[in-house]
Write a protein that holds these residues in place. Structure first.
Motif, PDB file in Angstrom:
ATOM      1  N   GLY A  41     -33.670  -8.698 -40.526  1.00 26.91           N
ATOM      2  CA  GLY A  41     -32.875  -9.971 -40.951  1.00 26.91           C
ATOM      3  C   GLY A  41     -31.829  -9.683 -42.221  1.00 26.91           C
ATOM      4  O   GLY A  41     -30.900 -10.229 -42.114  1.00 26.91           O
ATOM      5  N   ASP A  42     -32.338  -8.757 -42.994  1.00 29.56           N
ATOM      6  CA  ASP A  42     -31.296  -8.160 -44.057  1.00 29.56           C
ATOM      7  C   ASP A  42     -30.121  -7.750 -43.439  1.00 29.56           C
ATOM      8  O   ASP A  42     -29.986  -7.046 -42.300  1.00 29.56           O
ATOM      9  N   LYS A  43     -29.034  -7.979 -44.044  1.00 24.13           N
ATOM     10  CA  LYS A  43     -27.864  -7.654 -43.399  1.00 24.13           C
ATOM     11  C   LYS A  43     -27.075  -6.137 -43.964  1.00 24.13           C
ATOM     12  O   LYS A  43     -26.098  -5.725 -43.386  1.00 24.13           O
ATOM     13  N   ASP A  44     -27.568  -5.731 -45.045  1.00 26.12           N
ATOM     14  CA  ASP A  44     -27.186  -4.539 -45.754  1.00 26.12           C
ATOM     15  C   ASP A  44     -28.274  -4.021 -46.439  1.00 26.12           C
ATOM     16  O   ASP A  44     -29.124  -4.398 -46.542  1.00 26.12           O
ATOM     17  N   PRO A  69     -25.885 -11.076 -48.323  1.00 29.38           N
ATOM     18  CA  PRO A  69     -26.287  -9.750 -48.606  1.00 29.38           C
ATOM     19  C   PRO A  69     -25.815  -9.243 -49.896  1.00 29.38           C
ATOM     20  O   PRO A  69     -24.917  -9.927 -50.728  1.00 29.38           O
ATOM     21  N   ARG A  70     -26.412  -8.023 -50.415  1.00 27.27           N
ATOM     22  CA  ARG A  70     -26.259  -7.671 -51.713  1.00 27.27           C
ATOM     23  C   ARG A  70     -24.659  -6.968 -51.782  1.00 27.27           C
ATOM     24  O   ARG A  70     -24.042  -6.957 -52.869  1.00 27.27           O
ATOM     25  N   THR A  71     -23.790  -6.662 -50.763  1.00 28.56           N
ATOM     26  CA  THR A  71     -22.386  -6.191 -50.999  1.00 28.56           C
ATOM     27  C   THR A  71     -21.647  -7.215 -51.252  1.00 28.56           C
ATOM     28  O   THR A  71     -20.534  -6.744 -51.566  1.00 28.56           O
ATOM     29  N   LEU A  72     -22.007  -8.288 -50.725  1.00 25.49           N
ATOM     30  CA  LEU A  72     -20.975  -9.563 -51.127  1.00 25.49           C
ATOM     31  C   LEU A  72     -20.592  -9.692 -52.642  1.00 25.49           C
ATOM     32  O   LEU A  72     -19.488  -9.950 -52.716  1.00 25.49           O
ATOM     33  N   GLU A 105     -30.730 -12.903 -46.403  1.00 26.93           N
ATOM     34  CA  GLU A 105     -30.113 -12.766 -45.339  1.00 26.93           C
ATOM     35  C   GLU A 105     -28.724 -13.425 -45.085  1.00 26.93           C
ATOM     36  O   GLU A 105     -27.776 -12.881 -44.412  1.00 26.93           O
ATOM     37  N   THR A 125     -26.977   0.801 -52.574  1.00 24.75           N
ATOM     38  CA  THR A 125     -26.659  -0.215 -51.491  1.00 24.75           C
ATOM     39  C   THR A 125     -25.861   0.152 -50.266  1.00 24.75           C
ATOM     40  O   THR A 125     -26.439  -0.090 -49.038  1.00 24.75           O
ATOM     41  N   VAL A 126     -24.934   0.789 -50.158  1.00 21.44           N
ATOM     42  CA  VAL A 126     -24.051   1.279 -49.211  1.00 21.44           C
ATOM     43  C   VAL A 126     -24.437   2.339 -48.187  1.00 21.44           C
ATOM     44  O   VAL A 126     -24.519   1.991 -47.079  1.00 21.44           O
ATOM     45  N   ARG A 169     -25.078   0.467 -58.202  1.00 20.44           N
ATOM     46  CA  ARG A 169     -25.219  -0.485 -57.090  1.00 20.44           C
ATOM     47  C   ARG A 169     -24.682   0.077 -55.564  1.00 20.44           C
ATOM     48  O   ARG A 169     -25.381  -0.124 -54.655  1.00 20.44           O
TER      49      ARG A 169
END
Lengths: 277, 484, 224
Positions: B294-297, C146-149, C143, B243-244, B239
Motif C-alpha cells: 500500500g505504501d507508495k515510496d 507518501p514520504r517524498t511528497l 498510502e 527514503t529514495v 531523509r
C-alpha cells in the motif's frame, strides 16, 4: 565575544555553610608552602584578624593531586593516607586553592581505596573542607573597609574553583565589597589558563597557546593587576607574562598578580607578609 | 609520514599513529594561525548559541539529570534492549545484523551491496561509518560511496576526514570550499557566495539521490519498544538517503538505544540544544520499517547493522561504561580549550575532542591513543556542558592510570600499560615516599628553600614560555612558626 | 558462536544484576506545564516555525483552498503534487487553481520519480498536528501521502488544523500514545531544509524543500 559560557552553577550542588567557628585548620598546600608562602600567610592573617584561631598541622604535605591527575592513583593514595590524621577536631578545614580544595572534597574518598573506615574518614574531612575565598565570604562574612586608592583589577578563577568548588562568584563578591576597587572582566573568562599541573610540562605547546591567550585577555582589560585565589594559575599566568616582558625588554611587569588573600589584606589595612621582606 | 594534519590524505584509513607523531601533529596544529583563528571563531559561535538555548539553569539541570538517567537506565538493560530492538525491528520488516569489528560490519554491507549489484551508495551523516572506514572499504570493492551531508561532501571532495562530529568541514573557509568546488566539480566557476555553493552541492547531490542504489545512514536513537530508528538532521539528505533508494542500511553502535519511545523526547531536545544551539533540528525522522503493502515510496529493504567495536569492553567496567552514555552532540569539543587550539584533525582519531579521548581507546586500543588523555588540563569544561553528564575529566584520569600502570593480567582494556615507563613510575614512587612522610618532606622543603639559588633555570616545558619557578626563601610553615 | 551471541554474552557478563530505576519523566515535565490556551499555543508555534524561516498563513476551513491557489500563483508554482485520497485532497479536487496544474499522486514512486525530481514545483500535505514549544509540524506517512511528497519538491505546502497543536513533543508521545503504533515513517519538520556547514553561515534549501509554507486552519481567525 566575551564569556560565551555563562556558568552560574558548578557541577555539584550548592552547599550550606556553618556558622563562624572558634578555630579552623589551615591546609596550606605544597605549592603555597614552597613557592607562594606569603599567600598562605596572608590568608591566615585575614582569618586571625577576624578572631578565628588558625591551626596549622605541621605534618601537612600535599593533597595528592599531582599523582592523582597524572594517573598514579596508588602514589596519590599513599600521600592522602598520610594526611588523614591531620584534622582530629571537628573544625572546618580551609584551603587557599580551589584545585587542592576540590581534590580533598571530591576525590580523596574515591582515591583512598576500598577500606570503608578510611573512606568514611576521607568523606568526613571532605564535608568540612572549604576553599579559602568561599570560607571568607560565606562563613566569616568578610566586610572590611577598603582603605586603598582607587584601582582596577582583573580576576582569574581557577577551573577547579569554578567547576568543582562552585566558587567562581565568590571572588567577584569579595572584590565588590571593596569600595575603591573596580573589577574588569576579561574575554573568555571561564576558559582555562592552560596550567593543568603536569599538562603544562607534558604538552608545552598547547599549554603555552592557552596561557598566552589568557595573558592577552587579562592585559586587554587595562587592569593594574591580576587577582586570583589559586597559586597554580597565578604562577602560570604571571610567569608567562614575565617571560613576555623579558623578551620585550620591559623592566616593569606588565601583569603583576597576587593571591586574593594578599590583595584583600593590603586593601583593608593589613600588612601582607610579602611586603615585609 | 606527514605531520600536516590538514593535508592528511583521506579515503585512506586512519593509520597507526605513534605518540611521537601525534605530538608532532598537535605541535603543527597549534602553531597554525589560520587554523587557530577559524576554530576559535567557530567554537565561540557554537558556545554562544548553546548558552542562548539554556536561559533557565533549573531547566537545564533537570533535563541533564533526566537525560543522564535515561542513558544510564538504557545501559543497565543494554543486552535486553538489544534483543527487544531486534525482535521489534524484525517484526517491522527490518533485517538486523550484528558486527563485532569494522571488518565484519563492512563485509555485511558489502554483501548487501553485491546482492543488489549496487554501483552507488549515497550516505547520510554517520560517524560510525567513519569509524569503520566504510567509504574506503566500499571503494576498495568497487562500490561508490558518496557523502551527501554538505559538510561531509566537502570533506570527502577535499580528500580529508571530518574535523568535528557535527560540523565536519568546520576547518574550511568558504574561500577554500569555493576553490575546491571550482577544481573538482565539472562546469563550476569559482564563487564564495555560500548560497551559491550550497546550490551547487544541492544540484550535484540531487542527481545522486535519484540514481543511488542504496542509502546509508547513522542512527541517533534506536527505540527498543517500537523497533524505530530515529535520525536528527537539518539538510534533508538523511531523509533522502533513507527514503529514495530501494535499500536503506542504517549503522549504529550498540549503545545508541533507549527502551521507551517517550525517552527520545528529552534526549532529542538536549541533543540539538547542546550541539548547535538549535531549539530543534529541521527534521526528526522516525523510521519503523521498509515500504509496506500500500505504501507508495520508501525503501523496499531496510537493514540495521549493530556494531560493537570496543563498546562491550567499555561496558564491562562500571566507570568506563559511562562513555557509552554519549549522544554525540559535540558540545564537549565546542567548549574544549585544547580542541579549540588544535582542531579535530590533530587527534588522529575518528572522534576528536574530549569525547574522542575517552572513547577512542576502546575503539583503537590504548597503544595509539594514550597520549590523547594527557592532552588535557582537566579544566572540566567538557564535563560541565555534557548533556548526559559523562564525567569526562574523571575518565581521562582513569585512562592515564590505565596507560601508566605496569602491564598486568586481566586488563580493563586493550593496550593497558601502553605508556608504562619504569623510570617515570620510579619518580612517582619516590614522590610518594617524600610526600607521604611528613618529616622527609619537611627536610626536603627546608633544603629546597635554603638552597633555592641552585634551582635549575631550565625547567622542561615550563620555561619554554615562562620564567623559571623558584622556591621562596622561607616556607609557609616557617612563617607560621614565626608569626607575631 | 555468531557475532550476535558473542556481543550479547559479553554484555550479559557485565550487566548489572538489577537494572536502574525507570527514569521519571513526569518529574521533569509536569512542573513545566504551561497550561496555554489554543490561541497561545498557535502563537508560540507560529513564532517558532517562523524563526526557522517557514511562512505561516492563517485561514479557515472554507477559504484555505483559495488561499493556497493564490500562494501557488504568487510563487509561480506550475505543478503541485498532492495526495488525492485525503479530506484535504478532496477539497483540492474541487478547487480552482488558475496558475497551477494540480497533480494527484498515483502509483509507486518509481513511476513518477523523474517528474518528482525535475518537474514538480511543490508538494502539498496535510499534517497530523504541531508542537507549540519548538514550532514543529508532525507528519505521518500514509498510502495517500507518501514520504517524498514533503521532501523532494522545492516547496512544501503543509495544512495544519490549529486544534491539533500540542504543547510539547513529550505531550504528543504521551497523549497520542505513539508507542502503540507508529507508521513506517513519522516525521517532525521545523522549517525548510537548511545547512550551516560552510563557515557556520545559514543557507536554506540544502537538499529538501527550499520553502516551507504552513496554512493554518483556525476557526477563530488570525489572532495576531
Amino acid at each position: 565575544m566575551s564569556n560565551p559560557v555563562v556558568s552560574t552553577h558548578a557541577g555539584h550542588q550548592a552547599r550550606s555553610y556553618p556558622s563562624r567557628p572558634e578555630a579552623v585548620y589551615f591546609y596550606g598546600t605544597c605549592l603555597v608552602d614552597m613557592f607562594v608562602p606569603e599567600a598562605g600567610m596572608d590568608a591566615i592573617t585575614l582569618l586571625e584578624r577576624e578572631g578565628i584561631r588558625v591551626i596549622f598541622p605541621d605534618n601537612q604535605t600535599c593533597c595528592g593531586q599531582p599523582a592523582f591527575t597524572s594517573g598514579f592513583p596508588e602514589e596519590a593514595r599513599q600521600v592522602i593516607a598520610s594526611q588523614l590524621d591531620l584534622f582530629p577536631g571537628d573544625y572546618p578545614i580551609v584551603v587557599p586553592s580551589g584545585s587542592c580544595g576540590g581534590m580533598i572534597r571530591w576525590h580523596w574518598e574515591k582515591v583512598i581505596g576500598d577500606d570503608a573506615a578510611l573512606q568514611a574518614r576521607a568523606a568526613a574531612i571532605a564535608a568540612r573542607t572549604y576553599e579559602f575565598a568561599e570560607f571568607l565570604l560565606h562563613v566569616v562574612g568578610f566586610s572590611r573597609k577598603d582603605e586603598g586608592p582607587a584601582t582596577t583589577v582583573t580576576l582569574h578563577t581557577s577551573c577547579s574553583a569554578r567547576r568543582e568548588m562552585g566558587t567562581h562568584l565568590v571572588g567577584r563578591e569579595l572584590l565588590a565589597r571593596l569600595g575603591n576597587v573596580t573589577l574588569a572582566h576579561h574575554d573568555h573568562e571561564s576558559e582555562c589558563c592552560g596550567f593543568g599541573g603536569t599538562f603544562s610540562l607534558k604538552h608545552p605547546d598547547i599549554s603555552t597557546a592557552m596561557v598566552t591567550d589568557k595573558v592577552a585577555a587579562l592585559k586587554a582589560t587595562g587592569a593594574s593587576q591580576l587577582v586570583t585565589a589559586d597559586c597554580g594559575c597565578m604562577l602560570n599566568i604571571t610567569k608567562r607574562a614575565a617571560k613576555e616582558d623579558l623578551d620585550a625588554g620591559r623592566a616593569k611587569p606588565s601583569l603583576p598578580g597576587e593571591h586574593l588573600a594578599t590583595f584583600l589584606l593590603r586593601r583593608t589595612g593589613g600588612k601582607p607578609a610579602g611586603d615585609q621582606q | 609520514m606527514s605531520h600536516q594534519p590538514q593535508q592528511q590524505s583521506s579515503g585512506q584509513p586512519i593509520a597507526f599513529v605513534s605518540a611521537q607523531a601525534l605530538r608532532a601533529r598537535m605541535h603543527d596544529a597549534v602553531n597554525d594561525p589560520h587554523l587557530r583563528q577559524s576554530f576559535r571563531g567557530a567554537m565561540d559561535f557554537l558556545m554562544a548559541k548553546r548558552a542562548a538555548q539554556f536561559p533557565d539553569q533549573d531547566e537545564l539541570d533537570s533535563l541533564r539529570a533526566l537525560s543522564e538517567g535515561i542513558r544510564q537506565y538504557s545501559l543497565s538493560k543494554l543486552p535486553d534492549l538489544l534483543e527487544q530492538l531486534e525482535a521489534n525491528l524484525t517484526r517491522n520488516g527490518v533485517k538486523v545484523h550484528w558486527a563485532e569489528t569494522p571488518d565484519e560490519a563492512n563485509a555485511i554491507m558489502l554483501d548487501i551491496a553485491r546482492r543488489h549489484s549496487a554501483k552507488l551508495i549515497v550516505k547520510g551523516k554517520s560517524m560510525v561509518s567513519e569509524e569503520i572506514e566504510f567509504n574506503h572499504a566500499m571503494e576498495a570493492a568497487g562500490v561508490g560511496a558518496l557523502e551527501s551531508d554538505m559538510g561531509e561532501y566537502i570533506v570527502q571532495l577535499a580528500g580529508e576526514k571530518p574535523s568535528h562530529i557535527i560540523m565536519p568541514a568546520i576547518h574550511q573557509t568558504k574561500q577554500q570550499i569555493a576553490k575546491l568546488f571550482a577544481e573538482k566539480i565539472p562546469g563550476v566557476d569559482y564563487t564564495d557566495n555560500v548560497d551559491a555553493l550550497i546550490r551547487i552541492g544541492r544540484n550535484v547531490l540531487r542527481d545522486k539521490f535519484e540514481s543511488a542504489d542504496i542509502g546509508l545512514s547513522g542512527v541517533n536513537f534506536a527505540v527498543a519498544e517500537t523497533g524505530t530508528l530515529c535520525l536528527v538532521e537539518n539538510e534533508g539528505n538523511g531523509r533522502m538517503c533513507t527514503t529514495v533508494p530501494k535499500v536503506h542500511i542504517a549503522i549504529t553502535g550498540i549503545e545508541k538505544i533507549v527502551e521507551k519511545l517517550e525517552h527520545v523526547a528529552p534526549l532529542y531536545s538536549i541533543l540539538t540544544r547542546s550541539a548547535t544551539g538549535q531549539a530543534v533540528s529541521t527534521y526528526f525522522n522516525m523510521i519503523s520499517g521498509p515500504r509496506k503493502a500500500g505504501d507508495k515510496d520508501g525503501p523496499e529493504e531496510v537493514h540495521l547493522v549493530l556494531l560493537d567495536n570496543g563498546r562491550s569492553q567499555a561496558y564491562a567496567d562500571e566507570q568506563l561504561r559511562k562513555t557509552l552514555q554519549c549522544i554525540r552532540c559535540g558540545a564537549c569539543m565546542n567548549h574544549c580549550p585544547v580542541y579549540t587550539r588544535i582542531g579535530g584533525h590533530a587527534y588522529g582519531t575518528t572522534y576528536p575532542g574530549p569525547i574522542g579521548k575517552i572513547i577512542s581507546p576502546h575503539l583503537m586500543g590504548l597503544e595509539q591513543t594514550h597520549l590523547l588523555a594527557t592532552a588535557s588540563s582537566l579544566c572540566g569544561a567538557c564535563g560541565e556542558v555534557c548533556p548526559v553528564k559523562i564525567p569526562i575529566p574523571e575518565l581521562l584520569i582513569r585512562l592515564r592510570g590505565e596507560a601508566n600502570s605496569a602491564p598486568h593480567a586481566n586488563p580493563a582494556m586493550v593496550g593497558q600499560g601502553a605508556a608504562y615507563d619504569p623510570k617515570i613510575s620510579f619518580v612517582w614512587r619516590m614522590w610518594a615516599r617524600l610526600y607521604a612522610r611528613p618529616a622527609t618532606y619537611r627536610a626536603f622543603s627546608w633544603l629546597a628553600t635554603r638552597f633555592r639559588a641552585l634551582t635549575p633555570r631550565k625547567q622542561s616545558g615550563w620555561t619554554a614560555a615562562r620564567t623559571p619557578l623558584q622556591p621562596a626563601s622561607r616556607r609557609l610553615r616557617d612563617m607560621v612558626k614565626d608569626r607575631r | 558462536m555468531s557475532a550476535r551471541d558473542r556481543i550479547l554474552t559479553k554484555l550479559r557478563a557485565a550487566q548489572p544484576a538489577q537494572p536502574n530505576a525507570m527514569p521519571d519523566l513526569d518529574a521533569h515535565y509536569t512542573p513545566r506545564v504551561r497550561g496555554e490556551s489554543k490561541a497561545e499555543r498557535l502563537a508560540r508555534f507560529r513564532t517558532g516555525i517562523e524563526s526557522f524561516h517557514a511562512e505561516v498563513h492563517i485561514s479557515s476551513e472554507a477559504d484555505w483552498p483559495a488561499l493556497l491557489a493564490r500562494l501557488c500563483a504568487d510563487k509561480q508554482v506550475a505543478t503541485m503534487l498532492y495526495g488525492a485520497d485525503t479530506p484535504a485532497g478532496q477539497r483540492l479536487d474541487q478547487a480552482t487553481f488558475p496558475a497551477t496544474t494540480l497533480r494527484p499522486w498515483s502509483g509507486q514512486v518509481e513511476e513518477l520519480k523523474a517528474d518528482l525530481f525535475h518537474r514538480v514545483d511543490a508538494g502539498f500535505t496535510q499534517t497530523r498536528g504541531a508542537i507549540a514549544e519548538t514550532g514543529t509540524l508532525m507528519l505521518w506517512s500514509s498510502e495517500a501521502e507518501p514520504r517524498t511528497l514533503s521532501l523532494v519538491p522545492p516547496i512544501h505546502f503543509a495544512l495544519l488544523d490549529a486544534d491539533t497543536i500540542q504543547p510539547t513533543f513529550f505531550d504528543v508521545l504521551r497523549t497520542e500514545n505513539w508507542a502503540a503504533g507508529l507508521p513506517t515513517n513519522a516525521l517532525l519538520i521545523s522549517g525548510p531544509s537548511k545547512t550551516a556547514d560552510i563557515q557556520q553561515t545559514l543557507a536554506y534549501g540544502a537538499h529538501g524543500p527550499k520553502e516551507l509554507v504552513v496554512i493554518v486552519i483556525n476557526a477563530e481567525g488570525d489572532a495576531q
